[in-house]
Motif scaffolding. Structure first.
Motif, mmCIF file in Angstrom:
data_model
loop_
_atom_site.group_PDB
_atom_site.id
_atom_site.type_symbol
_atom_site.label_atom_id
_atom_site.label_comp_id
_atom_site.label_asym_id
_atom_site.label_seq_id
_atom_site.Cartn_x
_atom_site.Cartn_y
_atom_site.Cartn_z
ATOM 1 N N ARG A 65 15.334 -4.912 -9.590
ATOM 2 C CA ARG A 65 14.451 -4.982 -8.714
ATOM 3 C C ARG A 65 14.782 -5.921 -7.447
ATOM 4 N N PRO A 183 1.126 3.585 -6.272
ATOM 5 C CA PRO A 183 2.523 2.504 -6.188
ATOM 6 C C PRO A 183 3.487 2.813 -7.296
ATOM 7 N N SER A 184 3.200 3.760 -8.255
ATOM 8 C CA SER A 184 4.000 4.230 -9.276
ATOM 9 C C SER A 184 4.597 5.758 -9.146
ATOM 10 N N ASN A 379 1.150 -2.205 1.856
ATOM 11 C CA ASN A 379 1.913 -3.117 0.675
ATOM 12 C C ASN A 379 1.367 -2.866 -0.629
ATOM 13 N N GLN A 380 2.384 -2.285 -1.262
ATOM 14 C CA GLN A 380 1.818 -1.618 -2.634
ATOM 15 C C GLN A 380 2.242 -2.628 -3.750
ATOM 16 N N PRO A 381 1.766 -2.843 -4.916
ATOM 17 C CA PRO A 381 1.994 -3.511 -6.089
ATOM 18 C C PRO A 381 3.218 -2.611 -6.772
ATOM 19 N N LEU A 382 4.152 -3.257 -7.580
ATOM 20 C CA LEU A 382 5.038 -3.010 -8.598
ATOM 21 C C LEU A 382 4.473 -2.617 -9.845
ATOM 22 N N GLU A 384 4.762 -3.598 -13.682
ATOM 23 C CA GLU A 384 5.320 -4.665 -14.459
ATOM 24 C C GLU A 384 6.701 -4.083 -15.017
#
Length: 609
Positions: A65, A183-184, A379-382, A384
């Motif tokens: 990452r 995001p996924s 701005n996308q979250p990843l 976990e």
């Protein structure tokens, strides 16, 4: 006046602001080890990739990452802040990364015939890939391998065109998830366009039988292929891969193109061209098939990427390679080493008028359209990192293993009793690397505990009612007597042309191990780890049971699930099984020991009253 959607308006406005240098930068994809500090922003590079084994120094999810996000962050230092998209070969899970779930290779998934399962595998793979910041997967292969001597046969789901299309579409849907801008979601690269599985034996020119060619082949040198090259050439390496498909257009359209149509219908936005040629013309420079057929007739609106250093094979002159490939419809070039040379050459070609600016704009428009569709400008979250190698994903892989096991002979052996005394033989039974095959941690794969997972020996120990019922012998020798012996044999892990072979036969060591076990067991079953069928006609009469186990990946417990009867064998062949060495190429005259669709089951017959 043409009405633009908000997405089209955004892309057209961005395109109008771009300089020629920034446009060409978006068309450039180097390998991560080749990128100099600051060059992503300086050249506005569109993508970076990890090749097979392109891992961070300490190979773990957190370092992956950090590595990937570092490249992406650098792209935000460019003038227009166009986000970089990072690509990997996640062909059976996030397979370069230690600790990821390693799913069975495609040939095994074809034996499951289970679109829902393949869709769930795509989703699990996307989550593990996206958790490391990667949003582009160079998969699925939709090859139709007609000559199983080809080292990439295991990347094909089946020799049945319809089945290939169904499973590829399901995998693409899994990579997408809810929507492309999630995001996924992970961009699939449908490959290799087109007819890469129909090349003529002996037509490959990558090495041409010359081991000294290694000195001038940066890719093979990068993969540390050196002393073993001559031994592999003697076995048949580089005979089929990247060769010439000598088929007519009707066959091309009826057999090899349909999976691409299904992929496009499933929403595919990227396709990778093949190293191979069609009747002498390299696919990387094939204007008719890329521009006229794929982008024109088939209406493909995404972008075309090359294979690794693929344009270099078009001509001895690099300028000609660049001009021909871009004019033939290539949108992004996997350089992967000398990206400054590519940028300079394409710039010169545009300035000279040999590549129209309209072609550059079309390529960049397609790239930007795909990046925007993926939500990369947001701005996308990843996901976990805990999702990597999670229990839930390993359970999906285990399900895939048990559903892919094809029982081809069973004379009173399976299912085994959990109270039976069992001799387990063969080095492959205690070799996770052999179980996973090529494209695992490194390009060629390897032996031993190369990642986290369960091998067959561990699975059997965990399944038998008492561990002492199991005896393991690497070569099958023992001083005891057993009710049953299970012998696990495997082909050598390999990838691409390195896996091409003159013959597909058991080794002397395989045969000796089986004979050793036979001498001490009332019944003997053979499990074969391989990326394609092997000729076993002269041996199978001496076996009581035979299972095509393919390359099942990290979850060997799925094999124990069916061997010991917790689940039935249900796998069916997606490939014809050759009768002799003369039948390795699929033709109307080929003889088969088993045919597509064959596979026994241990389902109990329901009683009717």
């Amino acid at each position: 006046m043409t009405q633009h959607t908000p997405s089209q308006t955004f892309i057209e406005n961005l395109l109008s602001e771009m300089t020629l240098a920034e446009k060409i930068g978006q068309m450039t994809q180097p390998e991560k080890n080749s990128v100099k500090k600051g060059d992503i922003a300086r050249f506005s590079l569109g993508s970076v990739l990890s090749g097979g084994g392109g891992n961070p120094t300490e190979n773990n999810p957190r370092n992956w990452r950090e590595m990937v996000l570092g490249f992406i962050e650098e792209s935000q230092g460019s003038r227009l802040k166009i986000p970089l998209i990072y690509g990997v070969d996640a062909v059976h899970g996030h397979n370069n990364m230690f600790g990821a779930t390693i799913f069975p290779h495609n040939i095994a998934l074809g034996a499951t015939r289970d679109t829902d399962l393949v869709r769930r595998i795509g989703r699990a793979t996307a989550l593990e890939v996206a958790a490391t910041g990667v949003r582009w997967d160079f998969a699925p292969a939709v090859s139709i391998p007609y000559d199983i001597r080809w080292g990439r046969s295991f990347e094909g789901y089946s020799q049945d065109t319809q089945l290939v299309g169904q499973l590829a579409a399901a995998y693409i849907e899994g990579l997408r998830g809810e929507s492309w801008n999630s995001p996924s979601s992970v961009l699939p690269s449908v490959k290799h366009f087109v007819a890469d599985g129909a090349t003529t034996f002996g037509s490959s020119r990558r090495i041409s039988g010359d081991p000294n060619a290694l000195q001038n082949d940066a890719t093979l040198a990068n993969a540390h292929v050196d002393a073993s090259m001559q031994a592999l050439l003697d076995l048949g390496a580089w005979q089929l891969d990247q060769g010439n498909s000598e088929i007519d257009e009707q066959t091309l359209r009826e057999v090899h193109l349909p999976p691409y149509k299904r992929a496009i219908e499933a929403g595919a936005l990227n396709i990778m061209t093949s190293y191979s040629s069609w009747n002498g013309v390299k696919m990387h420079g094939h204007d008719y098939l890329v521009n006229t057929v794929l982008k024109g007739e088939m209406g493909f609106e995404g972008f075309i990427v090359t294979d690794w250093e693929g344009i270099d094979q078009i001509d001895a002159d690099y300028y000609t390679c660049v001009v021909k490939s871009i004019n033939a419809g290539i949108d992004m070039v996997m350089v992967p080493f000398k990206y400054e040379r590519f940028i300079e050459t394409l710039t010169r070609a545009v300035e000279a008028g040999d590549v129209p600016l309209s072609r550059i704009d079309d390529a960049v428009r397609r790239i930007l359209h795909t990046k925007h569709a993926l939500g990369l400008f947001e701005n996308q979250p990843l996901p976990e990192l805990e999702v990597v190698g999670s229990r839930a994903h390993r359970e999906i892989a285990r399900e895939a293993v048990r559903k892919s096991q094809v029982l081809l002979k069973n004379e009173g052996v399976f299912p085994l009793s959990k109270n039976a005394r069992v001799l387990l033989a063969g080095s492959a039974a205690n070799d996770l690397g052999a179980q996973c095959g090529g494209w695992t941690i490194s390009w060629m794969g390897g032996h031993g505990q190369i990642t986290e997972g369960t091998n067959v020996l561990e699975a059997f120990k965990a399944t038998l009612s008492r561990p002492e019922l199991l005896t393991y012998s690497e070569d099958g020798t023992t001083d005891q007597r057993f009710e049953v012996g299970v012998v696990v044999i495997a082909e050598e892990p390999a990838a691409e042309g390195m896996g091409d072979r003159f013959e597909l036969k058991l080794t002397d060591a395989h045969i000796q191990t089986i004979q050793n076990a036979r001498a001490h067991c009332d019944k003997v079953a053979v499990l074969l780890f391989s990326g394609r069928p092997y000729v076993v006609t002269e041996h199978i009469s001496g076996w009581d049971a035979f299972v095509a186990s393919w390359l099942p990946g990290s979850e060997g417990q799925g094999i124990a699930d069916v061997v010991f009867g917790d689940f039935p064998f249900t796998g069916k062949l997606g490939f014809h099984w050759p009768y002799s060495q003369q039948d390795l190429q699929l033709t109307p005259e080929s003889k088969h020991l088993f045919k597509i669709g064959d596979g026994l089951t241990t389902l109990k017959t329901p009683v009717t009253i």
